[in-house]
Design a protein around this motif. Structure first.
Motif, PDB file in Angstrom:
ATOM      1  N   SER A   5      -6.107 -12.080  14.208  1.00  0.00           N
ATOM      2  CA  SER A   5      -6.409 -12.386  12.521  1.00  0.00           C
ATOM      3  C   SER A   5      -5.121 -13.520  12.601  1.00  0.00           C
ATOM      4  N   LYS A   6      -3.701 -13.134  12.913  1.00  0.00           N
ATOM      5  CA  LYS A   6      -3.323 -14.570  12.861  1.00  0.00           C
ATOM      6  C   LYS A   6      -3.414 -16.333  13.333  1.00  0.00           C
ATOM      7  N   GLU A   7      -4.744 -16.114  14.287  1.00  0.00           N
ATOM      8  CA  GLU A   7      -4.858 -17.999  14.634  1.00  0.00           C
ATOM      9  C   GLU A   7      -5.846 -17.642  13.192  1.00  0.00           C
ATOM     10  N   GLY A  59      -7.885  -8.441  18.125  1.00  0.00           N
ATOM     11  CA  GLY A  59      -7.504  -8.097  16.437  1.00  0.00           C
ATOM     12  C   GLY A  59      -6.539  -9.063  15.717  1.00  0.00           C
ATOM     13  N   TYR A  60      -4.868  -8.115  16.500  1.00  0.00           N
ATOM     14  CA  TYR A  60      -3.930  -8.800  15.511  1.00  0.00           C
ATOM     15  C   TYR A  60      -3.297 -10.193  16.102  1.00  0.00           C
ATOM     16  N   PRO A  61      -3.716 -10.681  17.375  1.00  0.00           N
ATOM     17  CA  PRO A  61      -3.454 -12.355  17.330  1.00  0.00           C
ATOM     18  C   PRO A  61      -4.949 -13.565  17.067  1.00  0.00           C
ATOM     19  N   SER A  89       5.611 -18.318  10.733  1.00  0.00           N
ATOM     20  CA  SER A  89       5.692 -17.720  12.371  1.00  0.00           C
ATOM     21  C   SER A  89       6.746 -17.233  13.182  1.00  0.00           C
ATOM     22  N   PRO A  90       7.000 -16.114  12.622  1.00  0.00           N
ATOM     23  CA  PRO A  90       8.111 -15.491  13.405  1.00  0.00           C
ATOM     24  C   PRO A  90       7.755 -15.359  15.249  1.00  0.00           C
ATOM     25  N   GLY A  91       9.036 -15.076  15.699  1.00  0.00           N
ATOM     26  CA  GLY A  91       8.999 -14.816  16.793  1.00  0.00           C
ATOM     27  C   GLY A  91       9.365 -13.222  16.664  1.00  0.00           C
ATOM     28  N   PRO A  92       9.725 -12.200  18.008  1.00  0.00           N
ATOM     29  CA  PRO A  92       9.837 -10.321  17.349  1.00  0.00           C
ATOM     30  C   PRO A  92      11.255 -10.200  17.326  1.00  0.00           C
ATOM     31  N   VAL A  93      10.662  -9.520  15.687  1.00  0.00           N
ATOM     32  CA  VAL A  93      11.350  -9.538  15.129  1.00  0.00           C
ATOM     33  C   VAL A  93      12.443  -8.039  14.829  1.00  0.00           C
ATOM     34  N   GLU A  94      13.391  -7.377  14.735  1.00  0.00           N
ATOM     35  CA  GLU A  94      13.682  -5.842  14.257  1.00  0.00           C
ATOM     36  C   GLU A  94      12.606  -5.264  13.108  1.00  0.00           C
ATOM     37  N   THR A  95      12.073  -4.760  13.095  1.00  0.00           N
ATOM     38  CA  THR A  95      11.133  -4.348  12.107  1.00  0.00           C
ATOM     39  C   THR A  95      10.584  -3.184  12.785  1.00  0.00           C
ATOM     40  N   PRO A  96       9.464  -2.175  11.600  1.00  0.00           N
ATOM     41  CA  PRO A  96       8.568  -1.188  12.186  1.00  0.00           C
ATOM     42  C   PRO A  96       7.741  -1.000  13.130  1.00  0.00           C
ATOM     43  N   ILE A  97       7.174  -2.469  12.932  1.00  0.00           N
ATOM     44  CA  ILE A  97       5.936  -3.256  13.452  1.00  0.00           C
ATOM     45  C   ILE A  97       6.445  -3.469  14.528  1.00  0.00           C
ATOM     46  N   LEU A  98       7.406  -3.810  14.993  1.00  0.00           N
ATOM     47  CA  LEU A  98       7.717  -4.188  16.407  1.00  0.00           C
ATOM     48  C   LEU A  98       7.811  -3.011  17.366  1.00  0.00           C
ATOM     49  N   LYS A  99       8.113  -1.933  17.090  1.00  0.00           N
ATOM     50  CA  LYS A  99       7.215  -0.731  17.997  1.00  0.00           C
ATOM     51  C   LYS A  99       6.163  -0.936  18.331  1.00  0.00           C
ATOM     52  N   GLN A 100       5.224  -0.827  16.918  1.00  0.00           N
ATOM     53  CA  GLN A 100       3.942  -1.023  17.476  1.00  0.00           C
ATOM     54  C   GLN A 100       2.697  -2.347  18.524  1.00  0.00           C
ATOM     55  N   PHE A 101       4.324  -3.182  17.883  1.00  0.00           N
ATOM     56  CA  PHE A 101       3.720  -4.040  18.994  1.00  0.00           C
ATOM     57  C   PHE A 101       4.466  -4.082  20.052  1.00  0.00           C
ATOM     58  N   ARG A 102       5.299  -3.608  20.536  1.00  0.00           N
ATOM     59  CA  ARG A 102       6.053  -2.589  22.423  1.00  0.00           C
ATOM     60  C   ARG A 102       5.072  -1.764  22.630  1.00  0.00           C
ATOM     61  N   GLY A 116      -1.122  -1.740  -4.330  1.00  0.00           N
ATOM     62  CA  GLY A 116      -2.230  -1.890  -3.932  1.00  0.00           C
ATOM     63  C   GLY A 116      -2.759  -1.684  -2.290  1.00  0.00           C
ATOM     64  N   ASP A 117      -3.974  -2.217  -2.392  1.00  0.00           N
ATOM     65  CA  ASP A 117      -3.955  -2.000  -1.048  1.00  0.00           C
ATOM     66  C   ASP A 117      -5.646  -2.857  -0.752  1.00  0.00           C
ATOM     67  N   LEU A 118      -4.611  -4.112   0.264  1.00  0.00           N
ATOM     68  CA  LEU A 118      -5.459  -5.607   0.699  1.00  0.00           C
ATOM     69  C   LEU A 118      -6.404  -5.549   1.113  1.00  0.00           C
ATOM     70  N   SER A 119      -6.545  -4.373   2.329  1.00  0.00           N
ATOM     71  CA  SER A 119      -7.908  -4.254   2.597  1.00  0.00           C
ATOM     72  C   SER A 119      -8.808  -4.332   2.553  1.00  0.00           C
ATOM     73  N   THR A 120      -9.493  -4.166   1.322  1.00  0.00           N
ATOM     74  CA  THR A 120     -10.785  -4.576   0.436  1.00  0.00           C
ATOM     75  C   THR A 120     -10.886  -4.941  -0.425  1.00  0.00           C
ATOM     76  N   VAL A 133       0.531  -1.163   0.372  1.00  0.00           N
ATOM     77  CA  VAL A 133       0.267  -0.421   0.240  1.00  0.00           C
ATOM     78  C   VAL A 133       0.927   1.412   0.130  1.00  0.00           C
ATOM     79  N   ARG A 134       2.166   0.826   0.601  1.00  0.00           N
ATOM     80  CA  ARG A 134       2.709   2.147  -0.026  1.00  0.00           C
ATOM     81  C   ARG A 134       4.027   2.026  -0.852  1.00  0.00           C
ATOM     82  N   GLU A 135       4.653   3.167  -1.245  1.00  0.00           N
ATOM     83  CA  GLU A 135       5.809   2.804  -2.086  1.00  0.00           C
ATOM     84  C   GLU A 135       7.127   2.652  -1.261  1.00  0.00           C
TER      85      GLU A 135
HETATM   86  P1  NAI Z   1       5.965  -3.614   8.812  1.00  0.00           P
HETATM   87  O1  NAI Z   1       4.999  -3.066   9.192  1.00  0.00           O
HETATM   88  O2  NAI Z   1       7.683  -3.288   8.171  1.00  0.00           O
HETATM   89  O3  NAI Z   1       5.978  -4.324   7.157  1.00  0.00           O
HETATM   90  C1  NAI Z   1       4.514  -4.610   6.834  1.00  0.00           C
HETATM   91  C2  NAI Z   1       4.093  -4.008   5.129  1.00  0.00           C
HETATM   92  O4  NAI Z   1       2.756  -4.921   5.165  1.00  0.00           O
HETATM   93  C3  NAI Z   1       4.714  -2.308   5.424  1.00  0.00           C
HETATM   94  O5  NAI Z   1       5.209  -2.429   3.967  1.00  0.00           O
HETATM   95  C4  NAI Z   1       3.215  -2.024   5.079  1.00  0.00           C
HETATM   96  O6  NAI Z   1       3.211  -0.875   4.157  1.00  0.00           O
HETATM   97  C5  NAI Z   1       1.895  -3.456   4.388  1.00  0.00           C
HETATM   98  N1  NAI Z   1       0.876  -3.318   4.616  1.00  0.00           N
HETATM   99  C6  NAI Z   1       0.474  -3.143   5.106  1.00  0.00           C
HETATM  100  N2  NAI Z   1      -1.290  -3.371   5.046  1.00  0.00           N
HETATM  101  C7  NAI Z   1      -1.048  -3.100   4.187  1.00  0.00           C
HETATM  102  C8  NAI Z   1      -2.151  -3.022   2.832  1.00  0.00           C
HETATM  103  N3  NAI Z   1      -3.393  -3.266   3.326  1.00  0.00           N
HETATM  104  N4  NAI Z   1      -1.807  -3.178   1.375  1.00  0.00           N
HETATM  105  C9  NAI Z   1      -0.652  -3.882   1.891  1.00  0.00           C
HETATM  106  N5  NAI Z   1       0.273  -3.856   2.249  1.00  0.00           N
HETATM  107  C10 NAI Z   1       0.053  -3.357   3.547  1.00  0.00           C
HETATM  108  O7  NAI Z   1       6.027  -5.342   9.528  1.00  0.00           O
HETATM  109  P2  NAI Z   1       7.273  -6.484   9.158  1.00  0.00           P
HETATM  110  O8  NAI Z   1       7.794  -7.408  10.450  1.00  0.00           O
HETATM  111  O9  NAI Z   1       7.740  -6.643   8.141  1.00  0.00           O
HETATM  112  O10 NAI Z   1       5.976  -7.724   9.333  1.00  0.00           O
HETATM  113  C11 NAI Z   1       5.562  -8.743   8.313  1.00  0.00           C
HETATM  114  C12 NAI Z   1       5.001 -10.093   8.516  1.00  0.00           C
HETATM  115  O11 NAI Z   1       5.673 -10.734   9.192  1.00  0.00           O
HETATM  116  C13 NAI Z   1       3.286  -9.237   9.372  1.00  0.00           C
HETATM  117  O12 NAI Z   1       2.491 -10.147   8.571  1.00  0.00           O
HETATM  118  C14 NAI Z   1       3.624  -9.883  10.649  1.00  0.00           C
HETATM  119  O13 NAI Z   1       2.226  -9.736  11.369  1.00  0.00           O
HETATM  120  C15 NAI Z   1       4.295 -11.118  10.748  1.00  0.00           C
HETATM  121  N6  NAI Z   1       5.071 -10.469  11.741  1.00  0.00           N
HETATM  122  C16 NAI Z   1       6.258  -9.984  12.144  1.00  0.00           C
HETATM  123  C17 NAI Z   1       6.507  -9.768  13.268  1.00  0.00           C
HETATM  124  C18 NAI Z   1       7.918  -8.959  14.232  1.00  0.00           C
HETATM  125  O14 NAI Z   1       8.179  -8.939  14.928  1.00  0.00           O
HETATM  126  N7  NAI Z   1       8.072  -8.117  13.346  1.00  0.00           N
HETATM  127  C19 NAI Z   1       6.436 -11.181  14.740  1.00  0.00           C
HETATM  128  C20 NAI Z   1       5.919 -11.779  13.889  1.00  0.00           C
HETATM  129  C21 NAI Z   1       4.729 -11.873  13.051  1.00  0.00           C
END
Ligand code: NAI
Length: 256
Positions: A156-158, A152-154, A184-197, A46-50, A33-35
């Motif tokens: 969705s993954k269930e 929502g998050y848990p 199934s990843p555990g905690p991974v250093e990506t931008p989403i981890l800050k949101q999980f925190r 593209g947007d996977l939410s609809t 959904v982002r460039e």
């Molecule tokens: P991230 O936030 O860095 O990347 C997620 C990507 O999904 C972003 O580029 C975002 O723009 C895209 N996205 C979000 N909504 C979207 C939409 N409506 N349409 C299209 N794209 C969309 O996060 P990360 O860590 O790379 O996550 C990847 C997957 O790994 C996710 O499914 C996450 O739930 C899963 N995961 C991550 C963990 C972590 O600690 N980082 C742990 C366990 C699972």
């Protein structure tokens, strides 16, 4: 070369998987959904939410694809409706629509999470919510079932883990020789981890990291995704592969 469709390529695990697949000689079609910041020869914004968003993506795809890696996901911090829509119903709609373009012996890999392991304890709810066909009106489902934002998050993954096992046996995939697996990843250093925190609290995230010595990084996860996409995984179907440094094992075996 092989053609692999990867969602969530603008960040984190998806970006890393796309880069690695490219290095290995695959033609990568990236969706987000982002460039993305790095150049993609083939990128679909593209947007996977609809349902409409998924249709628009599918219109731009080639007729033959070898594998689909469903990596895109939301943390839950934008609410339960969006999270269920992207992490499960949108992912499933994309997979079901792409099925007819996947070659015999092709694969789908769903990035789930350790957060989804409650599927068995919450099996009845997961069965009900996965039995809803197509891309439903997610907001209505949420109010009908009284789902809370923090679930929502848990949840969705269930749903994703349960569906992965079932999809492996559905004619739509199985009759075509398409395998469906999860990572199934555990905690991974990506931008989403800050949101999980922010959602779970630092203590919870840090205790998981402490159990296994460090957080993962995207390069720890991407090879497992690509392996399950590959012909080398031809006899692996309906499986969930934890890629978490041993976190799930340590919790199951009650090791500390
Ligand atoms: P991230 O936030 O860095 O990347 C997620 C990507 O999904 C972003 O580029 C975002 O723009 C895209 N996205 C979000 N909504 C979207 C939409 N409506 N349409 C299209 N794209 C969309 O996060 P990360 O860590 O790379 O996550 C990847 C997957 O790994 C996710 O499914 C996450 O739930 C899963 N995961 C991550 C963990 C972590 O600690 N980082 C742990 C366990 C699972």
């Amino acid at each position: 070369g092989k053609t692999i469709l990867i969602t969530g390529v603008a960040s984190g695990i998806g970006a890393c998987a796309a880069e690695l697949a490219g290095q290995m000689g695959a033609d990568v079609i990236g969706v987000d959904v982002r460039e993305p910041s790095s150049g993609f020869s083939s990128f679909i914004k593209g947007d996977l939410s609809t349902a409409v968003g998924v249709e628009e993506i599918v219109k731009q795809l080639p007729n033959r694809i070898d594998a689909l890696a469903n990596v895109a996901g939301l943390s839950g911090n934008t609410g339960v409706t969006a999270t269920l829509a992207v992490n499960f119903y949108g992912l499933r709609a994309l997979s079901e629509t792409v099925a007819s373009r996947l070659r015999e012996g092709g694969a789908i890999v769903n990035v789930a999470s350790i957060a989804g392991y409650g599927w068995r304890a919450n099996l009845e709810r997961a069965k009900t919510l996965t039995a809803v066909a197509g891309f439903p009106d997610v907001a209505s489902l949420v109010s009908e079932h009284g789902l809370k934002n923090e679930e929502g998050y848990p949840l969705s993954k269930e749903l994703l883990l349960l569906w992965t096992m079932r999809a492996a046996h559905e004619p739509l995939f199985k009759a075509r020789g398409v395998r469906v697996n999860a990572v199934s990843p555990g905690p991974v250093e990506t931008p989403i981890l800050k949101q999980f925190r922010a959602v779970l609290g630092d203590a919870r995230v840090d205790s998981d990291i402490t159990r296994v010595g460090r957080a993962g990084n995207s390069a720890d996860i991407a090879p497992a995704i690509l392996f399950l996409c590959s012909d080398g995984a031809r006899w692996i179907n309906g499986a969930n592969v934890p890629v978490d440094g041993g976190l799930e094992a340590s919790i199951n075996a009650d090791v500390l």
